[in-house]
Write an enzyme that holds these catalytic residues in place. Structure first.
Site, short mmCIF file in Angstrom:
data_model
loop_
_atom_site.label_atom_id
_atom_site.label_comp_id
_atom_site.label_asym_id
_atom_site.label_seq_id
_atom_site.Cartn_x
_atom_site.Cartn_y
_atom_site.Cartn_z
N ASP A 78 -14.92 11.39 42.51
CA ASP A 78 -15.18 11.04 41.12
C ASP A 78 -16.18 9.88 41.03
O ASP A 78 -16.09 8.91 41.78
CB ASP A 78 -13.84 10.62 40.48
CG ASP A 78 -13.94 10.47 38.98
OD1 ASP A 78 -14.26 11.45 38.31
OD2 ASP A 78 -13.68 9.35 38.47
N GLU A 106 -13.88 13.04 61.16
CA GLU A 106 -12.69 12.96 62.02
C GLU A 106 -11.56 13.81 61.47
O GLU A 106 -10.80 14.42 62.21
CB GLU A 106 -12.20 11.50 62.11
CG GLU A 106 -13.03 10.65 63.07
CD GLU A 106 -12.77 9.15 62.84
OE1 GLU A 106 -13.60 8.38 63.31
OE2 GLU A 106 -11.77 8.79 62.17
C1 GLC Z 1 -15.43 11.43 35.89
C2 GLC Z 1 -14.42 12.46 35.45
C3 GLC Z 1 -14.03 12.18 34.03
C4 GLC Z 1 -13.42 10.81 33.97
C5 GLC Z 1 -14.35 9.76 34.54
C6 GLC Z 1 -13.64 8.48 34.78
O1 GLC Z 1 -16.62 11.53 35.21
O2 GLC Z 1 -14.95 13.75 35.64
O3 GLC Z 1 -13.16 13.15 33.53
O4 GLC Z 1 -13.11 10.48 32.64
O5 GLC Z 1 -14.87 10.16 35.78
O6 GLC Z 1 -12.81 8.59 35.90
#
Ligand code: GLC
Length: 562
Positions: free
Chosen positions: A236, A293
């Site tokens: 993310d 790993e």
């Molecule tokens: C990313 C995710 C989104 C979230 C953001 C904060 O963009 O896809 O859904 O709100 O990160 O974590």
């Protein structure tokens, strides 16, 4: 699909002799024939499950891991290789799981660790791989690290986060803004007088990736899930980890006015100091060592917008395995621009692209591309072309049914909208519950209500109907997904491309030719005489003497004669 009616619809083109052969009978890929070896991810097809909305097994209105397990056979039948599951970790849920309070446990509303183990076993049995969605840019403010950082400013956890003294006027230390509205800084609840940084909600404090202990923590998290059967990770906000140590103001590109959507405010700044840092690309080399790993694959959410920086993040195979080319999933229908982007990334990203046209953060592709039949035709044509590019290709849940944006009938749940006043566009439109059946709440839940209230969909958009109808969107997507298994040269043979029009592209891969006409007018292509049409998302015909005609907004795959 090739139909005689369709052929007549090719405006202004006289078809004198139709010599089309469609080799279409695709048999489901069995687990054994699926991708193998350490480079298995190249050419893989992924499917994003938005856990809250996929399938609810326990009748509380919220999707869960056992619900996914029950529906894995559906995904295997569709033919995908990888299932990426959005965060299911312990979380207070301010950003629906993207505010993580414990990375190594399952939130009770989504199940238990034992449920994950069962899911993992069933996935392996069906030949599916699992990607866990790890959230390293920020934690929840309810994470024990942040609680310790607040409660013990002299302790070791303080430096896990980004603390700064106020500006001389007592306000936030710089002009950084949050994606979700307001400044990216909130005063220390512990009363130190310092601010902490959060590029999203105040409940999502950003981690300090300049602190090596943060890397150590995440190495442990990756190993934890790899040991429990995860095959890889979606990372993310991968483009956000490291911040410029100067914490300088970002340049402002446009004025910000009251009532603007938070994302408009966010894009009014050039994010040179808070995002897209070269240090982050270097950091992913450390991630890669851990992933190698553990035998895991790393795919970043990379909103870099600069292909050169994107290439640094994948680092020629030494950093992330791949990154999402995110901008393709955010824009409306602009074929020339889409093709420019795809060709550029194909040329420069070392095969490290993860292609997609939609995800849980954007309006659904069918709606963005004009809605109805038109939106669906365009979605299929573009997806088919993506299959001929290097790297992974991801579907977002419901895309295989041709779902449009959901119509919301209840409260807005997305914090980006809910916290910024009435009438703000919300990501909820892409997060409606999966329509499994024509029954109450489309069989998503047995509760009286789903967590997000949306208008019922027409029966033709449900899984129940589409599985039984050989011409349905689901069957068209299944055929598309099958192409990469049936014709591996589609992603393995050397890539070359020509651009007969700004809105059209012809990709050659060994004996295969993929003709994508993303424009409105039919495209006549010479040099394909004797070619066999293997697949077409719309109307395509070969004519003796005058080559091939591919209808507008259609992609066709041909096999060239020996
Ligand atoms: C990313 C995710 C989104 C979230 C953001 C904060 O963009 O896809 O859904 O709100 O990160 O974590």
């Amino acid at each position: 699909m090739l139909t005689s009616t369709g052929l007549e619809n090719l405006r202004g083109i006289h078809i004198d002799e139709c010599i089309v052969t469609i080799v279409q009978a695709f048999t489901p890929s069995d687990p054994i024939s699926r991708l193998t070896g350490h480079d298995w991810w190249r050419g893989a097809i992924g499917y994003e499950v938005y856990v809250r909305s996929f399938a609810d097994s326990n009748g509380d209105g919220i999707g869960d891991l056992p619900g996914i397990t029950q529906r894995l056979a559906y995904l295997a039948e569709l033919g995908v290789d990888v299932v990426w599951i959005t965060p299911f970790f312990r979380s207070p849920g301010f950003d629906h799981g993207y505010d993580v309070a414990d990375y190594c446990d399952v939130d009770p509303q989504h199940g238990t660790l034992a449920d994950w183990d069962r899911l993992s076993i069933e996935a392996k049995r069906l030949g599916l791989r699992l990607f866990v969605d790890v959230v390293p840019n920020h934690t929840s403010s309810a994470h024990v690290w942040f609680e310790a950082a607040v409660n013990d400013p002299a302790g070791p956890y303080r430096d896990y986060y980004l603390w700064r003294d106020p500006a001389p006027d007592g306000g936030p230390p710089n002009n950084w803004v949050s994606h979700f509205g307001g400044p990216a800084w909130t005063l220390d609840p512990g009363g130190s007088g310092q601010y902490y940084c959060h590029l999203f909600l105040p409940e999502q404090p950003d981690l300090n990736w300049a602190n090596p202990r943060v890397m150590e923590e995440f190495a442990g998290i990756l190993r934890f899930w790899a040991d429990r059967g995860a095959d890889g990770f979606r990372i993310d906000v991968a483009h956000g980890l490291c911040k410029d140590p100067s914490f300088a103001d970002n340049p402002q590109l446009r004025p910000v006015t009251p009532g603007m959507h938070p994302m408009q405010v966010f894009t009014a700044f050039e994010h040179v100091h808070d995002l897209h840092r070269r240090e982050t690309a270097m950091m992913f080399r450390q991630w890669r060592t851990v992933a190698d790993e553990a035998g895991s694959v790393l795919v970043g959410e990379m909103d870099t917008r600069s292909v050169d920086r994107f290439a640094e993040f994948v680092g020629g195979g030494t950093a992330l395995h791949a990154g999402f080319v995110l901008q393709l999933g955010t824009e409306g229908w602009n074929p020339a621009r889409v093709l420019d982007t795809m060709v550029e990334y194909q040329a420069k990203a070392d095969g490290g692209c993860a292609w997609e046209i939609s995800n849980h953060d954007q309006a659904r592709a069918v709606s963005r591309y004009g809605g109805g039949e038109q939106g669906l035709r365009r979605s299929l044509a573009l997806s088919a072309l993506m299959l001929a590019f290097d790297g992974m290709f991801f579907l977002y849940q419901g895309e295989e049914l041709g779902l449009p944006d959901a119509v919301l009938t209840g409260e807005v749940a997305d914090p980006m909208s809910a916290r910024n006043g009435e009438g703000m566009w919300s990501r909820d439109v892409a997060r409606g519950p999966m329509p499994w059946t024509t029954g109450p709440l489309h069989g998503f839940t047995t509760a009286g209500e789903a967590w997000l209230r949306t208008a019922p969909l027409p029966p033709a958009l449900t899984v129940e109907h589409q599985l039984d109808d050989g011409d349905s969107t689901w069957h068209q997507y299944r055929a598309l997904v099958g192409l990469r298994k049936q014709y591996p040269l589609l992603w393995q043979a050397p890539f070359s491309a020509t651009r007969p029009r700004p809105d059209a592209l012809i990709v050659r891969r060994g004996p295969l030719a993929v003709v994508a006409d993303l424009g409105a007018e039919p495209l006549q292509v010479e040099g394909l005489s004797g070619a066999t049409l293997l697949h077409s998302t719309g109307d395509t015909a070969t004519q003796s003497g005058s080559g091939v005609v591919v209808a507008g907004e259609t992609t066709a795959l041909f096999h060239m004669p020996e």
